[in-house]
Write a protein that holds these residues in place. Structure first.
Motif, mmCIF file in Angstrom:
data_model
loop_
_atom_site.group_PDB
_atom_site.id
_atom_site.type_symbol
_atom_site.label_atom_id
_atom_site.label_comp_id
_atom_site.label_asym_id
_atom_site.label_seq_id
_atom_site.Cartn_x
_atom_site.Cartn_y
_atom_site.Cartn_z
ATOM 1 N N TRP A 189 0.831 -1.197 0.000
ATOM 2 C CA TRP A 189 0.000 0.000 0.000
ATOM 3 C C TRP A 189 0.868 1.250 0.000
ATOM 4 C CZ3 TRP A 189 1.437 -2.520 4.330
ATOM 5 C CH2 TRP A 189 1.922 -1.760 5.394
ATOM 6 N N SER A 190 0.182 2.428 -0.184
ATOM 7 C CA SER A 190 0.824 3.733 -0.001
ATOM 8 C C SER A 190 -0.199 4.669 0.616
ATOM 9 C CB SER A 190 1.330 4.303 -1.325
ATOM 10 O OG SER A 190 0.254 4.593 -2.187
ATOM 11 N N VAL A 191 0.271 5.576 1.497
ATOM 12 C CA VAL A 191 -0.590 6.562 2.136
ATOM 13 C C VAL A 191 0.038 7.936 1.955
ATOM 14 C CG1 VAL A 191 -1.583 4.984 3.836
ATOM 15 C CG2 VAL A 191 0.540 6.189 4.362
ATOM 16 N N ASP A 222 6.735 14.531 -1.535
ATOM 17 C CA ASP A 222 6.460 14.804 -2.940
ATOM 18 C C ASP A 222 6.877 16.242 -3.263
ATOM 19 O OD1 ASP A 222 4.598 16.411 -1.796
ATOM 20 O OD2 ASP A 222 2.839 15.416 -2.645
ATOM 21 N N LYS A 223 6.629 16.697 -4.478
ATOM 22 C CA LYS A 223 7.054 18.025 -4.898
ATOM 23 C C LYS A 223 6.393 19.122 -4.081
ATOM 24 C CE LYS A 223 8.384 16.962 -9.646
ATOM 25 N NZ LYS A 223 8.158 17.264 -11.073
ATOM 26 N N LYS A 224 5.242 18.827 -3.446
ATOM 27 C CA LYS A 224 4.552 19.816 -2.610
ATOM 28 C C LYS A 224 4.970 19.718 -1.158
ATOM 29 C CE LYS A 224 0.551 19.703 -5.704
ATOM 30 N NZ LYS A 224 -0.894 19.432 -5.814
ATOM 31 N N LYS A 225 6.067 18.955 -0.898
ATOM 32 C CA LYS A 225 6.613 18.794 0.456
ATOM 33 C C LYS A 225 5.620 18.100 1.387
ATOM 34 C CE LYS A 225 10.319 21.017 -0.721
ATOM 35 N NZ LYS A 225 11.568 20.291 -0.948
ATOM 36 N N ARG A 226 4.733 17.243 0.785
ATOM 37 C CA ARG A 226 3.825 16.445 1.610
ATOM 38 C C ARG A 226 4.433 15.068 1.830
ATOM 39 N NH1 ARG A 226 -1.628 16.723 -1.832
ATOM 40 N NH2 ARG A 226 -0.107 15.886 -3.304
ATOM 41 N N LEU A 227 4.183 14.539 2.999
ATOM 42 C CA LEU A 227 4.755 13.245 3.362
ATOM 43 C C LEU A 227 3.900 12.120 2.784
ATOM 44 C CD1 LEU A 227 6.984 11.954 5.259
ATOM 45 C CD2 LEU A 227 5.124 11.616 6.871
ATOM 46 N N TYR A 228 4.530 11.193 2.062
ATOM 47 C CA TYR A 228 3.826 9.978 1.677
ATOM 48 C C TYR A 228 4.684 8.782 2.075
ATOM 49 C CZ TYR A 228 6.830 9.586 -2.495
ATOM 50 O OH TYR A 228 7.891 9.458 -3.337
ATOM 51 N N ILE A 229 4.021 7.646 2.360
ATOM 52 C CA ILE A 229 4.694 6.473 2.919
ATOM 53 C C ILE A 229 4.335 5.253 2.087
ATOM 54 C CG2 ILE A 229 4.934 4.993 4.961
ATOM 55 C CD1 ILE A 229 4.168 7.436 6.642
ATOM 56 N N ILE A 230 5.368 4.485 1.697
ATOM 57 C CA ILE A 230 5.198 3.215 0.990
ATOM 58 C C ILE A 230 5.320 2.096 2.022
ATOM 59 C CG2 ILE A 230 6.065 1.704 -0.813
ATOM 60 C CD1 ILE A 230 4.983 4.325 -1.872
ATOM 61 N N GLY A 231 4.367 1.155 2.008
ATOM 62 C CA GLY A 231 4.391 0.061 2.980
ATOM 63 C C GLY A 231 4.237 -1.294 2.320
ATOM 64 N N ALA A 232 4.845 -2.309 2.911
ATOM 65 C CA ALA A 232 4.718 -3.693 2.448
ATOM 66 C C ALA A 232 4.766 -4.599 3.671
ATOM 67 C CB ALA A 232 5.819 -4.040 1.467
ATOM 68 N N SER A 233 4.026 -5.710 3.659
ATOM 69 C CA SER A 233 4.015 -6.620 4.819
ATOM 70 C C SER A 233 4.028 -8.061 4.322
ATOM 71 C CB SER A 233 2.795 -6.362 5.700
ATOM 72 O OG SER A 233 1.597 -6.630 4.987
ATOM 73 N N ILE A 234 4.448 -8.948 5.210
ATOM 74 C CA ILE A 234 4.506 -10.382 4.914
ATOM 75 C C ILE A 234 4.009 -11.138 6.141
ATOM 76 C CG2 ILE A 234 6.902 -10.603 5.726
ATOM 77 C CD1 ILE A 234 7.333 -12.589 3.464
ATOM 78 N N GLN A 235 3.267 -12.239 5.934
ATOM 79 C CA GLN A 235 2.765 -13.032 7.045
ATOM 80 C C GLN A 235 3.908 -13.762 7.751
ATOM 81 O OE1 GLN A 235 -0.240 -15.556 5.242
ATOM 82 N NE2 GLN A 235 -1.876 -14.172 5.864
ATOM 83 N N LEU A 236 3.793 -13.880 9.058
ATOM 84 C CA LEU A 236 4.844 -14.515 9.850
ATOM 85 C C LEU A 236 4.678 -16.038 9.919
ATOM 86 C CD1 LEU A 236 5.421 -12.099 12.852
ATOM 87 C CD2 LEU A 236 6.737 -12.377 10.786
ATOM 88 N N LYS A 237 3.647 -16.527 9.271
ATOM 89 C CA LYS A 237 3.435 -17.975 9.324
ATOM 90 C C LYS A 237 4.631 -18.706 8.739
ATOM 91 C CE LYS A 237 0.238 -21.588 7.718
ATOM 92 N NZ LYS A 237 -0.984 -21.870 6.951
ATOM 93 N N GLU A 238 5.066 -18.265 7.539
ATOM 94 C CA GLU A 238 6.239 -18.877 6.895
ATOM 95 C C GLU A 238 7.493 -18.633 7.717
ATOM 96 O OE1 GLU A 238 8.841 -18.371 2.781
ATOM 97 O OE2 GLU A 238 6.878 -17.423 3.001
ATOM 98 N N LEU A 239 7.599 -17.426 8.233
ATOM 99 C CA LEU A 239 8.770 -17.066 9.051
ATOM 100 C C LEU A 239 8.830 -17.915 10.311
ATOM 101 C CD1 LEU A 239 11.179 -15.181 9.518
ATOM 102 C CD2 LEU A 239 9.612 -13.566 10.593
ATOM 103 N N ASN A 240 7.683 -18.095 10.959
ATOM 104 C CA ASN A 240 7.649 -18.904 12.201
ATOM 105 C C ASN A 240 8.009 -20.368 11.929
ATOM 106 O OD1 ASN A 240 6.961 -16.727 13.772
ATOM 107 N ND2 ASN A 240 4.748 -17.037 13.541
ATOM 108 N N GLU A 241 7.551 -20.870 10.756
ATOM 109 C CA GLU A 241 7.906 -22.252 10.410
ATOM 110 C C GLU A 241 9.409 -22.396 10.228
ATOM 111 O OE1 GLU A 241 5.672 -23.157 6.946
ATOM 112 O OE2 GLU A 241 3.746 -23.374 8.002
#
Length: 816
Positions: free
Chosen positions: A90-92, A160-179
């Motif tokens: 996502w991005s906000v 951005d060019k208007k000096k507004r803050l935007y945030i890029i986000g990514a997530s992954i499930q911990l199920k694979e990580l926990n295994e």
């Protein structure tokens, strides 16, 4: 013993296995989490590249993109999540302090109708983005738990060019990580158990063999410990045990040697203790010296000039009492008057003062005492009765009752200003190094005091002069903060000096003027100074006025800029005067032009009439020659010719005076001299004069050829025309050239000129210095005008009957 060793080995094996397994598990976990974070970072940055830098610039509200456009972005995000194995992408954007979604992913990739974060929906938890706000441009990793399960995510913030803050986000499930973590834990546990069994098995095999060796070695070591140093060493067939026995035997032999060393060192130790006691006494003495020096030095820190004398007298008392002296003193030397004067004196109770008797005492540099002081050496006398010195010096010491003394010179660089010393009257005193050290340090303090006093007096003198100066003086530090300003500088700006201390120099300038001042400061920083610059200032009431400024950059002892000292003069009246002068010069130029025009008209009209009259006389001479038999007619013709010649000469002078520009070219000086000589030989009657051209060939100059040729022709012609007509008569023309000037020298051995009588009139109009009918008194006058037109000068050296030397100097100019 066997059970104890077995237990120890078992414990070590267990601890080793547990530690190894723990470390294996820890580093496996760290590696798995790192790989996961790298994967998230790659996905987020890749997603940022896909969105592009301008994606958020066009988003103002929910209507900025249509639902169809946004849905396409969601589908793209879903495909990326599947390819990259992500849970969410996502991005906000921060708009008016609210966090709103600008792109997102379906919560269920396989179900397109599942909920997703709709475009421009306000995020329910804006605090979740605080870490990313605080670390712009840096990735922020965290673990979360929501309705979709546990996961690990990354946040990357941008503007951005208007000096507004935007945030890029990514997530992954911990199920694979926990295994992965669980498998790593099982693997590390199994590895630890296997390692434990291997180590335990090996330790059991080695323990029996080691125990036998350890028992024998332990028994032997105990015997050596009890003092049985001659005990027989055990034998083993194991190489490690043999080496251990050899080491034990070596240790026994070293122990024997050590005992002998200890006995020898015991004697040395007793000696050291004695020396230590002596050293401790010296240390205590030096500590006392240090204490009194600190006490004395502290008196002179920031001391005012009016308290210096009192502090010096008190310091003499403290030093004299410390060394047990009966008298302490300071003398000044005056080597020009060859006298010494006792400036300060302290006397112990019951000791006679001699300061009044020791004023302006005659000395000589040749005295042994004075010679030592001049060289910076100490004068010390332990017993006056053994002092081999001049009788008058010996009597001077005896009259003061001195038994012993020590004096130390006051040296400023290589100059001896005086000396400081101690006298012992009641008893003799043996020379001690600490006495000299005390006087050495105290002498440095006195020299520094004198230098500081001189500096303070100079500063006071400078301040008094500067405060009463009729020009401005200001000193600032490098940042521009004012540290000193005199009364004139403050008053001319409408302030009192105390109002300006600590303020920035910009208080004197408007914003427009500061730009000009900054240019001058750049010159100051690069060259170390700027001189005579016109800088505009502003009065406190806003009125602007000009000041002529100079400034100097003052460096510290490390040659780093420390202060800026500037002087300024209000030139408002001067500027106004210059304007008035400019107007007057313009009027003068106009009047001169009118006068010149009038002169041209008059000379033109006169020349017409004189030419007509001369022409009529010439016609009459040809047609009526008998008329010219009369003396009056001949005189009339001669007068007409003279009038014509005079008008022609006056026109020549007028043309020279009115010439504004000269056409300068590259000239071969040798050839120009040759041409001038030929002109002279043609126009002057033949005389027995040898003319020598000594100018080097191919000697180029850059000048006006007609003027320069006329100058040389006049001077050479005069040298030939007014020669004595004797044998070996000569005229020599030579030249000299340097970087700035070309000099042409014309010398002769002719009649010469009486410069004492005629020097002031030499270059004036109609001044004659020889009885010759050809002389009109205009040649040297015209020559000087032409030389000055070329920007040069002319000098004359001459004596009656010895000849003359004319030197014409013209400036060198580039002809390239």
């Amino acid at each position: 013993m066997d059970d104890l060793i077995t237990q120890i080995l078992g414990t070590i094996c267990v601890l080793f296995a547990i530690t190894t397994g723990f470390l294996f598990a820890y580093f496996s976990r760290v590696n798995i989490i790192k790989n996961t974070d790298d994967r998230l970072y790659y996905a987020a940055t890749f997603y940022q590249e896909i969105l592009g830098p301008n994606y958020h610039n066009h988003i103002e509200n929910a209507d900025s993109y249509s639902k169809e456009e946004y849905q396409k972005q969601v589908e793209l995000n879903n495909q990326l999540c599947k390819k990259l194995g992500l849970q969410y992408l996502w991005s906000v954007l921060s708009i008016e302090d609210q966090i709103v979604f600008t792109s997102a992913t379906n919560s269920n990739f396989d179900d397109k109708n599942s909920n997703y974060a709709k475009f421009f929906d306000v995020h329910s938890d804006p605090n979740a983005f605080l870490p990313a706000k605080q670390k712009q441009e840096e990735p922020v990793f965290s673990t979360f738990h929501n309705e979709w399960g546990e996961g690990r995510m990354i946040l990357i913030s941008k503007l951005d060019k208007k000096k507004r803050l935007y945030i890029i986000g990514a997530s992954i499930q911990l199920k694979e990580l926990n295994e992965l973590l669980f498998r790593s834990f099982l693997l590390s546990t199994g590895f630890g158990i296997l390692l434990f069994l291997v180590v335990w098995f090996l330790s059991r095999i080695l323990s029996k063999k080691i125990m036998h060796i350890c028992s024998n070695v332990s028994h032997t070591a105990n015997q050596i410990q009890k003092g049985h140093l001659d005990i027989e060493m055990p034998n083993f067939d194991v190489i490690e045990a043999i080496r251990l026995t050899e080491s034990l035997d070596h240790m026994r032999n070293q122990l024997k040697i050590r005992i002998l060393d200890l006995e020898a060192q015991n004697k040395i130790l007793n000696q050291i203790l004695n020396e230590k006691n002596i050293a401790e006494k010296k240390i205590r003495k030096y500590s006392e010296i240090q204490s009194i020096l600190i006490k004395i030095s502290s008196k002179f820190i920031n001391i005012s000039n009016d308290r210096i004398n009192q502090s010096i007298e008190l310091s003499l008392k403290e030093l004299g009492e410390f060394v047990g002296a009966d008298r302490a003193y300071i003398f000044d030397y005056d080597w020009e008057q060859e006298v010494s004067t006792n400036r300060y004196e302290w006397c112990a109770e019951g000791i006679t003062s001699h300061i009044s008797n020791l004023q302006n005492v005659h000395i000589k540099k040749t005295d042994p005492w004075s010679q030592k002081h001049l060289k910076g050496e100490v004068v010390s006398i332990e017993d006056i009765n053994l002092f081999a010195e001049r009788e008058e010096n010996l009597n001077l010491l005896r009259n003061q009752g001195i038994q012993s003394l020590i004096s130390y010179p006051l040296m400023k660089d290589s100059l001896c200003l005086g000396f400081v010393g101690f006298d012992w009257v009641r008893k003799n005193h043996n020379y001690r190094e600490e006495d000299e050290n005390l006087l050495s340090i105290f002498s440095n303090i006195l020299i520094n005091l004198r230098m500081r006093k001189d500096i303070n007096e100079e500063l006071a003198k400078f301040k008094k002069i500067a405060d009463h100066s009729q020009y401005g003086k200001v000193i600032t530090d490098i940042s521009g903060k004012i540290t000193y300003v005199n009364q004139f500088y403050a008053t001319v700006h409408g302030y009192a000096p105390k109002e300006l201390i600590g303020k920035n120099h910009s208080i004197f300038h408007s914003e427009k003027q500061i730009n000009q001042l900054n240019l001058e400061l750049e010159t100051l920083k690069s060259k170390g100074k700027f001189e005579s610059s016109l800088v505009w200032h502003s009065h406190k009431n806003g009125k602007e006025f000009p000041m002529l400024m100079t400034a100097l950059l003052i460096n510290d002892e490390h040659q780093k800029p420390e202060f800026i000292a500037a002087s300024a003069l209000d030139v408002s009246d001067l500027i106004q005067s210059q304007e008035r002068i400019k107007n007057l010069l313009e009027k003068e130029r106009y009047l001169n032009q009118n006068i010149q025009n009038f002169t041209f008209i008059v000379s033109h009209n006169l020349r017409i009439h004189s030419a007509n009259m001369l022409g009529l006389l010439q016609v009459a001479k040809e047609t009526e020659p008998e008329l010219f038999q009369h003396e009056i007619t001949q005189m009339l013709l001669s007068a007409s010719q003279n009038l014509e010649e005079t008008i022609r000469d006056l026109n020549t002078v007028l043309e020279l005076k009115s010439a504004n520009q000269l056409l300068k070219t590259k000239i071969d000086l040798f050839e120009l001299v040759e041409q001038s000589i030929q002109k002279v030989l043609t126009g002057v009657p033949n005389k027995k004069v040898v003319i020598q051209n000594l100018v080097p060939k191919n000697n180029p100059v850059f000048s006006e050829s007609v003027y320069l040729k006329s100058i040389l022709s006049h001077i050479i012609g005069n040298a030939v025309r007014y020669h004595k007509n004797i044998e070996n008569s000569w005229v020599k023309i030579s030249s000299e050239m340097d970087k700035y000037l070309t000099k042409v020298i014309v010398e002769d051995n002719g009649s010469g000129i009486d410069l004492i009588r005629n020097g002031a009139d030499l270059f004036k109009m109609y001044k004659k210095f020889h009885d010759s009918p050809d002389s009109k008194g205009l040649g040297l006058y015209i020559t000087q005008i032409q030389v000055e037109a070329l920007g040069g000068s002319i000098e004359v050296q001459s004596e009656i009957g010895e000849g003359s030397k004319f030197t014409v100097s013209i400036p060198n100019e580039s002809y390239e």
